[in-house]
Design an enzyme around this catalytic site. Structure first.
Site, PDB file in Angstrom:
ATOM      1  N   ARG A  31       0.821  -1.222   0.000  1.00 33.98           N
ATOM      2  CA  ARG A  31       0.000   0.000   0.000  1.00 33.98           C
ATOM      3  C   ARG A  31       0.850   1.265   0.000  1.00 33.98           C
ATOM      4  O   ARG A  31       0.483   2.272   0.599  1.00 33.98           O
ATOM      5  CB  ARG A  31      -0.970   0.025   1.182  1.00 33.98           C
ATOM      6  N   LYS A  42       1.017  -8.509  14.068  1.00 37.61           N
ATOM      7  CA  LYS A  42      -0.248  -8.842  13.405  1.00 37.61           C
ATOM      8  C   LYS A  42      -0.349 -10.356  13.484  1.00 37.61           C
ATOM      9  O   LYS A  42       0.459 -11.062  12.888  1.00 37.61           O
ATOM     10  CB  LYS A  42      -0.206  -8.359  11.947  1.00 37.61           C
ATOM     11  N   GLU A  65      -5.785 -12.104   8.484  1.00 37.03           N
ATOM     12  CA  GLU A  65      -5.524 -12.193   7.042  1.00 37.03           C
ATOM     13  C   GLU A  65      -4.470 -13.255   6.718  1.00 37.03           C
ATOM     14  O   GLU A  65      -3.528 -13.020   5.972  1.00 37.03           O
ATOM     15  CB  GLU A  65      -5.114 -10.815   6.492  1.00 37.03           C
ATOM     16  N   ARG A 103     -18.741  -8.245  10.025  1.00 31.63           N
ATOM     17  CA  ARG A 103     -17.305  -7.965  10.149  1.00 31.63           C
ATOM     18  C   ARG A 103     -17.007  -6.807  11.108  1.00 31.63           C
ATOM     19  O   ARG A 103     -15.993  -6.842  11.806  1.00 31.63           O
ATOM     20  CB  ARG A 103     -16.695  -7.669   8.770  1.00 31.63           C
ATOM     21  N   LYS A 132      -7.286   0.071  14.896  1.00 32.67           N
ATOM     22  CA  LYS A 132      -7.550   1.016  13.793  1.00 32.67           C
ATOM     23  C   LYS A 132      -8.678   1.962  14.196  1.00 32.67           C
ATOM     24  O   LYS A 132      -9.557   1.579  14.968  1.00 32.67           O
ATOM     25  CB  LYS A 132      -7.937   0.255  12.520  1.00 32.67           C
ATOM     26  N   ASP A 171     -11.729  -0.946   8.189  1.00 32.68           N
ATOM     27  CA  ASP A 171     -10.372  -0.907   7.650  1.00 32.68           C
ATOM     28  C   ASP A 171     -10.103   0.400   6.922  1.00 32.68           C
ATOM     29  O   ASP A 171     -10.090   0.419   5.691  1.00 32.68           O
ATOM     30  CB  ASP A 171     -10.201  -2.098   6.690  1.00 32.68           C
ATOM     31  N   GLU A 219      -4.439   4.403   1.113  1.00 33.17           N
ATOM     32  CA  GLU A 219      -4.891   3.174   0.448  1.00 33.17           C
ATOM     33  C   GLU A 219      -6.300   3.318  -0.116  1.00 33.17           C
ATOM     34  O   GLU A 219      -6.572   2.912  -1.241  1.00 33.17           O
ATOM     35  CB  GLU A 219      -4.832   2.020   1.456  1.00 33.17           C
TER      36      GLU A 219
END
Ligand code: GCW
Length: 733
Positions: free
Chosen positions: A191, A310, A314, A357, A381, A386, A414
């Protein structure tokens, strides 16, 4: 005849003078590629006051960090005056003194208590009397504060806001003010839209790019004191001894600017790098491996900051792969770092499929409140999904009362036009910080929560995903530099207004030619004001032409640049597809997250949950985030939801066109290169805004079956041709 010759000569002289004048002007206007960022001192010579007013600079003690501050002042002095700054060992009349409580002169000022309260990074800048002399002092409990004070003083000069009876007192809002680079060892940047990584792993540690020191200076100038060098999607190789030696070399360049280095780690490192059979956080060999690794890191880099993680997100490994929890994973790493005072920043960006989500991070984390070690901080975040163009805040803020929490913002754009769109993110961050969560009654804002004013936190921190690359102008778009600048300024003082930040940045960045000269040349202040207005409205504008009224995640599948609300990929995770989020049908548009729907509203405190739950009370900017709203629902202004959607997209497009006019009018005020580059990016932005508007309105119209109001611009694309667009990512990444 001779008369004519004489006057010809005069004319020639005039022509030559004009010619040289223009050469001079164009030299000052053209040699600009943005690489100097906001660190420009040359113009200060023409501001009201400059460093020349000080008789000398007096460094009352030695120290690498203090010296960085002094050097910056000396360099600025030379740029402002063309001369070297006089130095002196002892205070003289009108000296500029730099020192800490270790020095007897500073101690004699009787400000010890005050300085101690401001901490080692806080400072005062003050006019004082020392013996019989009047001097200006930059004083702090630690040399770090002197460094920040030096840059503060320079900013006042650069922005023409210095006053000779200066009296400033500052300390940072957050202890750790940290950039997160999503940079990979192969030089690519996830990104990243400003070229390759600035970290040249291939040539390190032997070759040290001069950019590292420039980077350190720029960060120090805005108070950033920490950096994570590598991507959260971390390679286990990052922790190899070979790479740690490279990290050590970078740390050595950043250290004199008070910047500590951190690394993202891969949770499977014991297995992948260490050759163990498992990375189970409760396995004694695994724990030992991390302890040894931490010891190795600290031996090389004694002031190493810690790890960013992290995990189980993902596709990345994590403690849950072994039936353990986030607490088990984070605490194991915290124990390994504890003897060295290192910290763990454990990310809450997790969304294992199951519920809506937006609810997943809260579901997974809030139950662990109070169970993390005191050197763990959970990095959250700003929004629950996101980094969308606009999101309501993540309900984790305020929900975890016994756990340190830190915001993660995204500086790299992004989801906001990448390096093509002019979007000043400060307004979005200000909106986020000022939000009242009501967690401990009215006025429990996110800024108060995250600085530990409401529930005490041992560590406080503020993270931003960097937008920096090896492009000449660092950030891809000249105005994207303002987002790096704003992030640092807000991390230092989370009460600053975006207006002040924009004002500072414009004055510091576009100082060539200097503002007073511009005035002589007839450029009105209104150009500056219009640029500021453009910046301050630019986030709302991007929301308007991309995803107004609470729409979110209707981006194209891979690149997150353009619109693809129709996107359908067989076999893809449903919550990676736009239709999951917009839920357009013949009745209306938006995601029902009320008590009748997914009940995401239930994760917010009263009275927010009731407000969000009630369609008539829900702020319209979040309407389609929380509600599935009929096409003919009446908005506050009396329009139907469909019409409002159309007018808002159109408003976004029209605003970008206004920005083009503002910029074109400012031509005489900006150097040629930066002017042309921004102009060409605004053209892209204007075309993209129309693309967004047409794509979204034509697609949603297939459900609403209503006309686009006749007084707004007609679509210029066909839906089918828009659907056929497949971006060649190389153009955008
Ligand atoms: O915003 C998403 C990005 C991913 C990123 C992820 C994260 C680093 O699309 O590229 O991965 O978030 O924050 O971990």
């Amino acid at each position: 005849m001779s008369n004519i010759n004489f006057s010809n000569c005069q004319i020639m002289k005039i022509i030559y003078s004009i010619f040289f004048f223009f050469i001079l002007i164009s030299a000052s206007l053209s040699a600009e590629n943005g690489s100097k960022l906001w660190l420009r001192y040359q113009s200060a010579s023409s501001t009201k006051v400059s460093l020349a007013q000080f008789s000398s600079i007096v460094c009352l003690e030695d120290g690498d960090i203090l010296r960085s501050g002094a050097n910056e002042l000396k360099m600025a002095y030379s740029e402002m005056t063309g001369k070297e700054m006089p130095t002196s060992g002892v205070p003289q009349s009108n000296s500029l003194l730099l020192g800490t409580l270790h020095n007897k002169y500073i101690r004699s000022l009787n400000i010890g208590k005050e300085l101690a309260q401001l901490g080692s990074e806080g400072f005062v800048i003050r006019r004082v009397k020392l013996n019989a002399d009047s001097c200006t002092v930059i004083a702090s409990a630690g040399e770090q504060g002197v460094l920040y004070g030096a840059f503060y003083l320079l900013r006042l000069l650069q922005t023409n806001t210095y006053s000779s009876n200066i009296n400033v007192k500052e300390h940072p809002s957050y202890k750790v003010r940290i950039l997160n680079h999503w940079d990979n060892l192969d030089g690519s940047v996830e990104r990243g839209y400003a070229g390759h990584s600035i970290w040249k792993w291939d040539e390190l540690p032997a070759t040290i790019s001069p950019r590292y020191a420039e980077y350190a200076r720029a960060n120090a100038s805005i108070g950033i004191n920490a950096t994570v060098l590598n991507n959260v999607n971390a390679s286990p190789k990052m922790l190899s001894t070979e790479n740690l030696l490279k990290v050590k070399a970078i740390a050595a360049v950043l250290r004199p600017y008070n910047i500590r280095v951190y690394l993202s780690i891969n949770f499977s490192s014991p297995k992948e790098l260490g050759g163990l059979s498992t990375s189970d956080p409760l396995n004694p060999d695994v724990r030992k491996w991390w302890k040894n690794k931490a010891a190795e890191v600290y031996k090389l880099i004694p002031d190493f900051g810690g790890f960013l993680v992290k995990a189980n997100s993902e596709g990345l490994p994590g403690p849950m792969d072994y039936g353990r929890t986030h607490v088990d994973g984070a605490n194991m790493l915290a124990d390994a770092l504890k003897p060295f005072s290192g910290i763990v920043m454990w990310r809450a960006f997790v969304y294992e499929p199951g519920d809506d989500r937006v609810k997943l991070a809260y579901n997974e984390f809030h139950k662990f409140d109070g169970q993390f070690r005191d050197n763990v901080i959970i990095q959250v975040k700003n929004g629950p999904v996101d980094f969308q163009p606009r999101e309501p805040f993540s309900p984790l803020f305020g929900a975890m009362k016994k756990t340190a929490l830190m915001p993660e913002l995204q500086i790299t754009q992004e989801y906001l036009g990448q390096s093509n769109h002019l979007v000043f993110l400060s307004s979005m961050w200000e909106e986020f910080l000022d939000t009242d969560t009501h967690a401990a009654g009215d006025g429990t804002t996110i800024s108060k929560l995250t600085t530990g004013e409401v529930y005490p936190q041992k560590i406080t921190a503020f993270a931003g995903v960097a937008n920096i690359g090896d492009d000449a102008n660092w950030c891809g778009h000249h105005f994207a530099q303002a987002n790096w600048y704003a992030f640092g300024r807000l991390a230092w003082n989370n009460q600053l207004s975006s207006e002040q930040i924009a004002d500072e940045w414009i004055k510091m960045t576009f100082t060539s030619p200097p503002i007073p000269l511009l005035k002589e040349r007839g450029v009105r202040d209104s150009s500056l004001l219009s640029i500021k207005k453009m910046m301050l409205t630019s986030h709302q504008t991007a929301v308007d032409y991309m995803m107004p009224l609470g729409l979110h995640h209707i981006f194209a599948w891979t690149h997150h640049y353009g619109p693809e609300p129709w996107c359908d990929i067989i076999g893809a995770r449903p919550d990676w597809l736009p239709k999951y989020y917009h839920k357009a049908d013949s009745i209306g548009l938006g995601f029902d997250r009320t008590t009748n729907g997914s009940n995401a509203v239930g994760q917010y405190c009263s009275p927010l949950r009731e407000q969000f739950n009630d369609v008539s009370q829900c702020p319209e900017k979040y309407l389609l985030w929380f509600h599935h709203v009929p096409w003919d629902y009446r908005m506050n202004d009396g329009k139907t939801m469909w019409d409002e959607l159309c007018y808002t997209y159109d408003k976004g497009v029209q605003s970008v066109r206004e920005y083009q006019k503002i910029w074109d009018k400012a031509e005489s005020f900006v150097d040629a290169q930066r002017f042309a580059e921004v102009q060409s990016k605004l053209r892209i932005q204007a075309r993209d805004a129309v693309w967004w508007k047409d794509a979204c309105l034509l697609y949603f119209q297939t459900f609403s079956k209503r006309p686009i109001p006749y007084d707004i611009e007609r679509p210029v694309h066909d839906l089918d041709s828009l659907k056929a667009i497949k971006l060649d990512l190389k153009h955008h990444n």
